[in-house]
Scaffold this motif. Structure first.
Motif, PDB file in Angstrom:
ATOM      1  N   LEU A 280     -46.245 -24.535  24.283  1.00  0.00           N
ATOM      2  CA  LEU A 280     -45.662 -23.608  23.304  1.00  0.00           C
ATOM      3  C   LEU A 280     -44.182 -23.909  23.128  1.00  0.00           C
ATOM      4  O   LEU A 280     -43.494 -24.219  24.106  1.00  0.00           O
ATOM      5  CB  LEU A 280     -45.785 -22.159  23.797  1.00  0.00           C
ATOM      6  CG  LEU A 280     -47.163 -21.550  23.888  1.00  0.00           C
ATOM      7  CD1 LEU A 280     -47.110 -20.256  24.679  1.00  0.00           C
ATOM      8  CD2 LEU A 280     -47.700 -21.297  22.492  1.00  0.00           C
ATOM      9  N   PRO A 281     -43.675 -23.772  21.912  1.00  0.00           N
ATOM     10  CA  PRO A 281     -42.228 -23.909  21.720  1.00  0.00           C
ATOM     11  C   PRO A 281     -41.522 -22.636  22.192  1.00  0.00           C
ATOM     12  O   PRO A 281     -41.528 -21.622  21.517  1.00  0.00           O
ATOM     13  CB  PRO A 281     -42.081 -24.124  20.206  1.00  0.00           C
ATOM     14  CG  PRO A 281     -43.338 -23.597  19.602  1.00  0.00           C
ATOM     15  CD  PRO A 281     -44.396 -23.610  20.658  1.00  0.00           C
ATOM     16  N   LEU A 282     -40.983 -22.694  23.391  1.00  0.00           N
ATOM     17  CA  LEU A 282     -40.309 -21.551  24.008  1.00  0.00           C
ATOM     18  C   LEU A 282     -38.864 -21.930  24.320  1.00  0.00           C
ATOM     19  O   LEU A 282     -38.554 -23.108  24.475  1.00  0.00           O
ATOM     20  CB  LEU A 282     -41.030 -21.157  25.296  1.00  0.00           C
ATOM     21  CG  LEU A 282     -42.461 -20.660  25.133  1.00  0.00           C
ATOM     22  CD1 LEU A 282     -43.138 -20.518  26.489  1.00  0.00           C
ATOM     23  CD2 LEU A 282     -42.487 -19.340  24.381  1.00  0.00           C
ATOM     24  N   PRO A 283     -37.998 -20.950  24.473  1.00  0.00           N
ATOM     25  CA  PRO A 283     -36.598 -21.245  24.792  1.00  0.00           C
ATOM     26  C   PRO A 283     -36.465 -22.059  26.073  1.00  0.00           C
ATOM     27  O   PRO A 283     -37.178 -21.832  27.060  1.00  0.00           O
ATOM     28  CB  PRO A 283     -35.974 -19.852  24.953  1.00  0.00           C
ATOM     29  CG  PRO A 283     -36.884 -18.921  24.228  1.00  0.00           C
ATOM     30  CD  PRO A 283     -38.256 -19.518  24.322  1.00  0.00           C
TER      31      PRO A 283
ATOM     32  N   GLY B 118     -34.171 -22.145  28.453  1.00  0.00           N
ATOM     33  CA  GLY B 118     -33.729 -21.458  29.659  1.00  0.00           C
ATOM     34  C   GLY B 118     -34.709 -20.428  30.190  1.00  0.00           C
ATOM     35  O   GLY B 118     -34.464 -19.816  31.221  1.00  0.00           O
ATOM     36  N   LEU B 119     -35.828 -20.231  29.521  1.00  0.00           N
ATOM     37  CA  LEU B 119     -36.795 -19.219  29.920  1.00  0.00           C
ATOM     38  C   LEU B 119     -37.386 -19.566  31.294  1.00  0.00           C
ATOM     39  O   LEU B 119     -37.843 -20.677  31.514  1.00  0.00           O
ATOM     40  CB  LEU B 119     -37.913 -19.136  28.872  1.00  0.00           C
ATOM     41  CG  LEU B 119     -38.899 -17.998  29.014  1.00  0.00           C
ATOM     42  CD1 LEU B 119     -38.210 -16.662  28.718  1.00  0.00           C
ATOM     43  CD2 LEU B 119     -40.073 -18.207  28.071  1.00  0.00           C
ATOM     44  N   VAL B 120     -37.369 -18.602  32.207  1.00  0.00           N
ATOM     45  CA  VAL B 120     -37.887 -18.813  33.553  1.00  0.00           C
ATOM     46  C   VAL B 120     -39.342 -18.338  33.648  1.00  0.00           C
ATOM     47  O   VAL B 120     -40.153 -18.929  34.327  1.00  0.00           O
ATOM     48  CB  VAL B 120     -37.009 -18.089  34.595  1.00  0.00           C
ATOM     49  CG1 VAL B 120     -37.600 -18.186  35.986  1.00  0.00           C
ATOM     50  CG2 VAL B 120     -35.597 -18.638  34.558  1.00  0.00           C
ATOM     51  N   SER B 121     -39.648 -17.259  32.944  1.00  0.00           N
ATOM     52  CA  SER B 121     -40.977 -16.665  33.012  1.00  0.00           C
ATOM     53  C   SER B 121     -41.379 -16.154  31.634  1.00  0.00           C
ATOM     54  O   SER B 121     -40.528 -15.662  30.879  1.00  0.00           O
ATOM     55  CB  SER B 121     -40.971 -15.506  34.009  1.00  0.00           C
ATOM     56  OG  SER B 121     -42.154 -14.750  33.907  1.00  0.00           O
ATOM     57  N   ILE B 122     -42.651 -16.223  31.353  1.00  0.00           N
ATOM     58  CA  ILE B 122     -43.186 -15.658  30.106  1.00  0.00           C
ATOM     59  C   ILE B 122     -42.881 -14.167  30.051  1.00  0.00           C
ATOM     60  O   ILE B 122     -42.677 -13.602  28.982  1.00  0.00           O
ATOM     61  CB  ILE B 122     -44.710 -15.918  30.017  1.00  0.00           C
ATOM     62  CG1 ILE B 122     -44.991 -17.391  29.796  1.00  0.00           C
ATOM     63  CG2 ILE B 122     -45.366 -15.084  28.942  1.00  0.00           C
ATOM     64  CD1 ILE B 122     -44.632 -17.922  28.444  1.00  0.00           C
ATOM     65  N   ASP B 123     -42.826 -13.522  31.202  1.00  0.00           N
ATOM     66  CA  ASP B 123     -42.544 -12.085  31.266  1.00  0.00           C
ATOM     67  C   ASP B 123     -41.162 -11.739  30.723  1.00  0.00           C
ATOM     68  O   ASP B 123     -40.896 -10.587  30.393  1.00  0.00           O
ATOM     69  CB  ASP B 123     -42.660 -11.585  32.710  1.00  0.00           C
ATOM     70  CG  ASP B 123     -44.070 -11.696  33.239  1.00  0.00           C
ATOM     71  OD1 ASP B 123     -45.028 -11.675  32.433  1.00  0.00           O
ATOM     72  OD2 ASP B 123     -44.227 -11.821  34.470  1.00  0.00           O
ATOM     73  N   ASP B 124     -40.260 -12.738  30.649  1.00  0.00           N
ATOM     74  CA  ASP B 124     -38.908 -12.494  30.150  1.00  0.00           C
ATOM     75  C   ASP B 124     -38.831 -12.488  28.622  1.00  0.00           C
ATOM     76  O   ASP B 124     -37.779 -12.178  28.063  1.00  0.00           O
ATOM     77  CB  ASP B 124     -37.948 -13.557  30.700  1.00  0.00           C
ATOM     78  CG  ASP B 124     -37.804 -13.469  32.213  1.00  0.00           C
ATOM     79  OD1 ASP B 124     -38.043 -12.372  32.777  1.00  0.00           O
ATOM     80  OD2 ASP B 124     -37.481 -14.498  32.830  1.00  0.00           O
ATOM     81  N   LEU B 125     -39.918 -12.836  27.946  1.00  0.00           N
ATOM     82  CA  LEU B 125     -39.922 -12.820  26.483  1.00  0.00           C
ATOM     83  C   LEU B 125     -40.030 -11.392  25.982  1.00  0.00           C
ATOM     84  O   LEU B 125     -40.758 -10.576  26.564  1.00  0.00           O
ATOM     85  CB  LEU B 125     -41.106 -13.620  25.939  1.00  0.00           C
ATOM     86  CG  LEU B 125     -41.034 -15.122  26.053  1.00  0.00           C
ATOM     87  CD1 LEU B 125     -42.374 -15.742  25.661  1.00  0.00           C
ATOM     88  CD2 LEU B 125     -39.919 -15.681  25.189  1.00  0.00           C
ATOM     89  N   PRO B 126     -39.336 -11.063  24.904  1.00  0.00           N
ATOM     90  CA  PRO B 126     -39.521  -9.735  24.315  1.00  0.00           C
ATOM     91  C   PRO B 126     -40.967  -9.566  23.840  1.00  0.00           C
ATOM     92  O   PRO B 126     -41.630 -10.541  23.469  1.00  0.00           O
ATOM     93  CB  PRO B 126     -38.565  -9.738  23.113  1.00  0.00           C
ATOM     94  CG  PRO B 126     -37.680 -10.913  23.285  1.00  0.00           C
ATOM     95  CD  PRO B 126     -38.366 -11.873  24.197  1.00  0.00           C
ATOM     96  N   ALA B 127     -41.454  -8.347  23.853  1.00  0.00           N
ATOM     97  CA  ALA B 127     -42.839  -8.068  23.469  1.00  0.00           C
ATOM     98  C   ALA B 127     -43.150  -8.538  22.051  1.00  0.00           C
ATOM     99  O   ALA B 127     -44.275  -8.929  21.754  1.00  0.00           O
ATOM    100  CB  ALA B 127     -43.131  -6.577  23.607  1.00  0.00           C
TER     101      ALA B 127
END
Length: 134
Positions: free
Chosen positions: A8-11, A13-22
């Motif tokens: 997936l194209p994700l940021p 610096g993202l450490v966990s999927i849980d850190d993404l806004p809903a």
């Protein structure tokens, strides 16, 4: 049985999927043509005879790439089979070529480059599931 890794194209610096806004919606990976071009450049031996389903074979592993029918491509699912760690750099090379992050569907974690824990846990599970009891 395969180890499933979703690209997936994700940021970065993202450490966990849980850190993404809903309400986060990742952008598309790219057009189908751009995805195919990136895959051919990253892993020249890839078979894209079926434009929705790529196949890549290594010395002791195989990866089926679920690209899908949609254009633009929203994500790519890797179905990884085999038993050697040399598949991990290939997964990361594919992910980088597509501007994606690899998400381990069995653990719910983002994969860290050079960290084989998810792959090893899958192999342990697989080997226990397919080996008959004595």
């Amino acid at each position: 049985m395969s180890w499933n890794v979703l690209l997936l194209p994700l940021p970065a610096g993202l450490v966990s999927i849980d850190d993404l806004p809903a309400d986060h919606e990742p952008p598309p990976v790219g057009s189908r043509a751009d995805v195919h071009d990136a895959l051919r450049a990253a892993v020249p031996g890839i078979d894209l005879t079926d434009p929705a389903w790529g196949v890549l074979l290594g010395p002791a592993w195989g990866i089926e790439l679920g690209i899908g029918e949609d254009d633009p491509v929203e994500s790519v699912m890797l179905h990884v089979r085999g038993g050697t760690d040399d598949v991990l750099p290939v997964i990361f090379r594919i992910a980088r070529a597509l501007g994606c992050r690899p998400f381990d569907c069995s653990t719910g974690d983002l994969l860290a480059d050079g960290a084989p824990a998810g792959w090893h846990a899958f192999q342990t599970f697989r080997d226990g599931a397919v080996t008959p009891d004595p």
